[in-house]
Motif scaffolding. Structure first.
Motif, PDB file in Angstrom:
ATOM      1  N   VAL A   1     -64.699 -43.047 -10.239  1.00  0.00           N
ATOM      2  CA  VAL A   1     -65.440 -41.789 -10.099  1.00  0.00           C
ATOM      3  C   VAL A   1     -65.831 -41.559  -8.644  1.00  0.00           C
ATOM      4  O   VAL A   1     -65.711 -40.444  -8.114  1.00  0.00           O
ATOM      5  CB  VAL A   1     -66.689 -41.802 -11.009  1.00  0.00           C
ATOM      6  N   LEU A   2     -66.295 -42.612  -7.978  1.00  0.00           N
ATOM      7  CA  LEU A   2     -66.666 -42.479  -6.565  1.00  0.00           C
ATOM      8  C   LEU A   2     -65.468 -42.075  -5.714  1.00  0.00           C
ATOM      9  O   LEU A   2     -65.564 -41.185  -4.863  1.00  0.00           O
ATOM     10  CB  LEU A   2     -67.252 -43.801  -6.062  1.00  0.00           C
ATOM     11  N   ALA A   3     -64.321 -42.729  -5.961  1.00  0.00           N
ATOM     12  CA  ALA A   3     -63.120 -42.379  -5.199  1.00  0.00           C
ATOM     13  C   ALA A   3     -62.681 -40.951  -5.478  1.00  0.00           C
ATOM     14  O   ALA A   3     -62.277 -40.221  -4.565  1.00  0.00           O
ATOM     15  CB  ALA A   3     -61.995 -43.357  -5.540  1.00  0.00           C
TER      16      ALA A   3
ATOM     17  N   SER B   1     -61.334 -52.254  -6.443  1.00  0.00           N
ATOM     18  CA  SER B   1     -62.313 -52.038  -5.383  1.00  0.00           C
ATOM     19  C   SER B   1     -63.001 -53.338  -4.995  1.00  0.00           C
ATOM     20  O   SER B   1     -63.364 -54.153  -5.859  1.00  0.00           O
ATOM     21  CB  SER B   1     -63.356 -51.010  -5.841  1.00  0.00           C
ATOM     22  N   VAL B   2     -63.190 -53.531  -3.699  1.00  0.00           N
ATOM     23  CA  VAL B   2     -63.892 -54.730  -3.213  1.00  0.00           C
ATOM     24  C   VAL B   2     -65.318 -54.763  -3.747  1.00  0.00           C
ATOM     25  O   VAL B   2     -65.857 -55.833  -4.056  1.00  0.00           O
ATOM     26  CB  VAL B   2     -63.882 -54.748  -1.675  1.00  0.00           C
TER      27      VAL B   2
ATOM     28  N   ILE C   1     -67.195 -51.097 -16.527  1.00  0.00           N
ATOM     29  CA  ILE C   1     -68.097 -50.053 -16.028  1.00  0.00           C
ATOM     30  C   ILE C   1     -68.024 -49.975 -14.504  1.00  0.00           C
ATOM     31  O   ILE C   1     -68.048 -48.883 -13.918  1.00  0.00           O
ATOM     32  CB  ILE C   1     -69.539 -50.320 -16.507  1.00  0.00           C
ATOM     33  N   GLY C   2     -67.930 -51.115 -13.851  1.00  0.00           N
ATOM     34  CA  GLY C   2     -67.786 -51.107 -12.397  1.00  0.00           C
ATOM     35  C   GLY C   2     -66.507 -50.415 -11.959  1.00  0.00           C
ATOM     36  O   GLY C   2     -66.503 -49.637 -10.989  1.00  0.00           O
ATOM     37  N   LEU C   3     -65.390 -50.698 -12.647  1.00  0.00           N
ATOM     38  CA  LEU C   3     -64.125 -50.035 -12.325  1.00  0.00           C
ATOM     39  C   LEU C   3     -64.238 -48.531 -12.536  1.00  0.00           C
ATOM     40  O   LEU C   3     -63.756 -47.737 -11.715  1.00  0.00           O
ATOM     41  CB  LEU C   3     -63.001 -50.606 -13.189  1.00  0.00           C
ATOM     42  N   ALA C   4     -64.877 -48.130 -13.641  1.00  0.00           N
ATOM     43  CA  ALA C   4     -65.044 -46.694 -13.898  1.00  0.00           C
ATOM     44  C   ALA C   4     -65.892 -46.039 -12.814  1.00  0.00           C
ATOM     45  O   ALA C   4     -65.570 -44.935 -12.329  1.00  0.00           O
ATOM     46  CB  ALA C   4     -65.673 -46.490 -15.276  1.00  0.00           C
ATOM     47  N   ALA C   5     -66.962 -46.705 -12.412  1.00  0.00           N
ATOM     48  CA  ALA C   5     -67.807 -46.162 -11.347  1.00  0.00           C
ATOM     49  C   ALA C   5     -67.048 -46.061 -10.032  1.00  0.00           C
ATOM     50  O   ALA C   5     -67.184 -45.078  -9.287  1.00  0.00           O
ATOM     51  CB  ALA C   5     -69.054 -47.025 -11.175  1.00  0.00           C
TER      52      ALA C   5
ATOM     53  N   VAL D   1     -71.906 -49.032  -6.517  1.00  0.00           N
ATOM     54  CA  VAL D   1     -70.921 -49.572  -7.469  1.00  0.00           C
ATOM     55  C   VAL D   1     -71.108 -51.080  -7.611  1.00  0.00           C
ATOM     56  O   VAL D   1     -71.083 -51.627  -8.725  1.00  0.00           O
ATOM     57  CB  VAL D   1     -69.496 -49.234  -7.003  1.00  0.00           C
ATOM     58  N   MET D   2     -71.292 -51.761  -6.498  1.00  0.00           N
ATOM     59  CA  MET D   2     -71.466 -53.217  -6.504  1.00  0.00           C
ATOM     60  C   MET D   2     -72.715 -53.613  -7.290  1.00  0.00           C
ATOM     61  O   MET D   2     -72.685 -54.526  -8.139  1.00  0.00           O
ATOM     62  CB  MET D   2     -71.555 -53.702  -5.057  1.00  0.00           C
TER      63      MET D   2
END
Length: 635
Positions: free
Chosen positions: A478-480, A192-193, A471-475, A452-453
């Motif tokens: 989850v958002l996606a 994710s960007v 944690i950012g990747l996991a968030a 997320v950012m």
């Protein structure tokens, strides 16, 4: 790029830059002729098989020409190709000098910020040019020690020592090569960007606060939180120490120049701001009465530290394995993200991601063997390379050669550079990594991605880089998943039937909503329940199991339940094909045509009442004819 054609003896002729190179041109006697750009080194085997060689100086020119030819990728033959190659060669050499001037203070500054000797930063810069730069992955991207890894390296060195750094970088490079060989280079583009920008911001904030201390000739307390908390005490110390104030002013001037120097008109504006700041710092540090800390530079070759058995034994430590994985992921991601950014800066050949990942791995493998800093692609050097007009890989390769020559021939010049100036360069780099303007921009574009950012940035600052990225990747996942699992559920009562209609993606994330709708249908007290899931595009196992269990339970209570699953047809009017959940009567199957055998054994199909593949079809238009055509005769 090089044209290839068969020679008279079935050999191969290859055109190279300068139009003079011919490789393996088989003559009648089966010998070969090897020419290089510069034209001085040619060997040929005559009928007697005796080699004829050129002078030693010509051989050296031939080797250098061969390096240039290989790095530039050759050129098409002809006068036009020669002219273009010569012009590109001059441009690439000029660009390499510009990149060298940008890279020199950054290599030293990153090393100092990483808590290692400055020589290791220069060695990594040399490897980034001569090893990674000569590879074919990217054309204009420049690699070397990066400010983005400075905080991670400093933390690792503080925990395991400088001696273990080589082993970590070595095995990170090997992993990068493996990832490139199994063609996972583009996998990093799936991140994710928001996570990427959060990672960069999380790297930039600690970098700025950690470099605020050496900018005042002081030592940073430790972690990012401790560095932030210690800023008031640092400011109080600066106000009471004149030499610390001078050092701080040099750092502030460096930061200001980094922001405004590019706006200076004329040729002066093309000089790298960091180089201008270094020049000012050297002059100020030489003034009488000024006592600021300057760079301590030793022997470049003596700083090389090859890992030994004791260091390799550290691989049994889980912390070392974690560091290797962290370096691999972060260095690979930063390099490939930079490659995508650099590709948008020019219209030349695009980056081959898997090849570039292998090249980065090769560079880190060599850097690890020499005990140097990890290498990644760097935006600042790459953009300077593009803006200087570079056309081939020669510019990024030669910049490593200039670094090596400068460190070997003029090391005493490096000892004149104030540390506060280098710290100011890195504060500016940290600000660019932080990118504060990206946060409101992300908020306007997508508030979920903004969350997320921000989460990624905060976790990196509070904990560590790897934890924050994970944690950012996991968030982000989850958002996606929440956005992909959009389920529309409509329920109502019609006559004696409680109806539930679902559409969209029904996943376990929407299971509470699905259960609520099913329970409401059962509580309606009607003898019939109709569940229409034909509009559902994806029904995962959890939701399917819940629907089927509910259906079986209600039928066990004596209710009639019509269940239409995704992909099942409806009858006209939206009614189920058969009441009570029974399977609809299947359509008659097309019979298999019998085959008859001709007298000579050839199979022939018997006539069939069903349309065959070569049947002619006609479309009957049932619309009424226009008024002006109703009376017109047909035919």
């Amino acid at each position: 790029m090089g044209g290839r054609s068969g020679g008279p003896g079935g050999g191969l002729v290859g055109d190279r830059a300068g139009g003079a190179a011919r490789r393996r041109s088989g003559g009648p006697a089966g010998g070969f002729m090897d020419g290089r750009v510069g034209g001085a080194s040619r060997r040929s085997a005559g009928p007697s098989g005796e080699p004829a060689g050129a002078s030693a100086g010509g051989a050296a020119a031939g080797v250098l020409g061969g390096l240039i030819s290989r790095v530039t990728g050759g050129a098409k033959g002809g006068a036009g190709g020669k002219a273009r190659t010569k012009a590109d060669l001059v441009t690439d050499i000029t660009a390499s000098l510009v990149v060298f001037l940008v890279a020199l203070p950054l290599c030293i500054g990153v090393a100092v910020a990483s808590g290692v000797p400055a020589e290791l930063g220069i060695i990594s810069g040399v490897i980034g040019g001569l090893v990674v730069g000569a590879a074919r992955g990217s054309t204009l991207q420049v690699s070397g020690p990066a400010a983005g890894l400075a905080a991670l390296v400093a933390e690792t060195v503080a925990e395991v020592g400088v001696a273990m750094l080589g082993v970590i970088v070595l095995f990170a490079g090997i992993l990068q090569i493996i990832l490139g060989l199994v063609r996972l280079g583009r996998m990093f583009q799936a991140i994710s960007v928001a996570v990427v920008q959060g990672m960069l911001a999380g790297i930039g904030v600690p970098l700025m606060f950690s470099q605020a201390y050496p900018m005042a000739d002081a030592k940073a307390p430790g972690t990012a939180i401790e560095n932030m908390a210690g800023i008031p005490g640092l400011l109080a110390g600066i106000l009471t120490d004149p030499q610390a104030m001078i050092a701080t002013l040099l750092g502030v001037v460096t930061i200001v120049l980094s922001f405004v120097w590019k706006k200076v008109p004329g040729p002066a504006g093309k000089v790298p701001a960091a180089l201008v700041a270094v020049g000012i710092g050297i002059v100020v540090a030489a003034l009488p009465g000024v006592d600021v800390k300057t760079l301590q530079v030793g022997n470049l070759l003596a700083s090389v530290s090859v890992p030994g058995p004791e260091q390799f034994a550290g691989l049994a430590d889980g912390a070392i394995i974690t560091a290797i994985l962290t370096f691999t992921v972060i260095a690979s991601a930063e390099s490939l993200f930079t490659a995508a950014a650099v590709d948008r800066m020019h219209s030349g050949p695009r980056t081959r991601y898997n090849t570039e990942l292998i090249a980065q791995g090769a560079g880190n493998t060599v850097a690890g063997l020499l005990g140097a800093l990890p290498i990644t692609a760097v935006v600042a050097r790459s953009s300077a390379n593009v803006q200087a007009g570079a056309k081939t890989r020669l510019s990024r390769t030669l910049h490593g050669l200039w670094l090596l020559a400068f460190a070997l021939l003029l090391p005493q010049v490096l000892a004149l550079i104030p540390i506060s100036v280098l710290a100011g360069v890195l504060v500016h780099s940290g600000w660019k990594l932080f990118g504060p303007a990206e946060f409101p921009k992300m908020w306007r574009q997508d508030k979920g991605e903004f969350a997320v950012m921000t989460l990624t940035t905060l976790v990196i600052v509070v904990t560590a880089l790897l934890e924050g990225v994970l944690i950012g990747l996991a968030a982000g996942i989850v958002l996606a998943a929440l956005r992909m699992s959009q389920t529309a559920i409509r329920q109502h009562v019609e006559d004696d039937t409680a109806k539930v209609v679902m559409a969209g993606n029904a996943t376990f994330l929407r299971l509470p909503k699905v259960i609520e709708a099913l329970e409401a249908a059962a509580a309606a007290g009607k003898p019939r329940i109709r569940l229409d899931l034909t509009g559902v595009t994806h029904l995962d196992h959890a939701c399917r199991n819940q629907v089927e269990e509910f259906t079986a339970q209600q039928r066990g209570l004596g209710l009639r339940v019509e269940l239409l699953m995704p992909g099942e047809p409806k009858q006209a009017g939206g009614r189920a094909a058969a009441p009570g959940g029974e399977a609809p009567t299947p359509l008659p199957k097309r019979p298999v045509t019998a085959m008859a055998e001709k007298s000579w054994g050839e199979a022939v199909a018997e006539p069939s009442p069903w349309p065959t593949a070569d049947a002619e079809w006609f479309y009957l238009d049932t619309r009424p004819l226009p008024d002006d055509q109703r009376s017109s005769p047909v035919g």
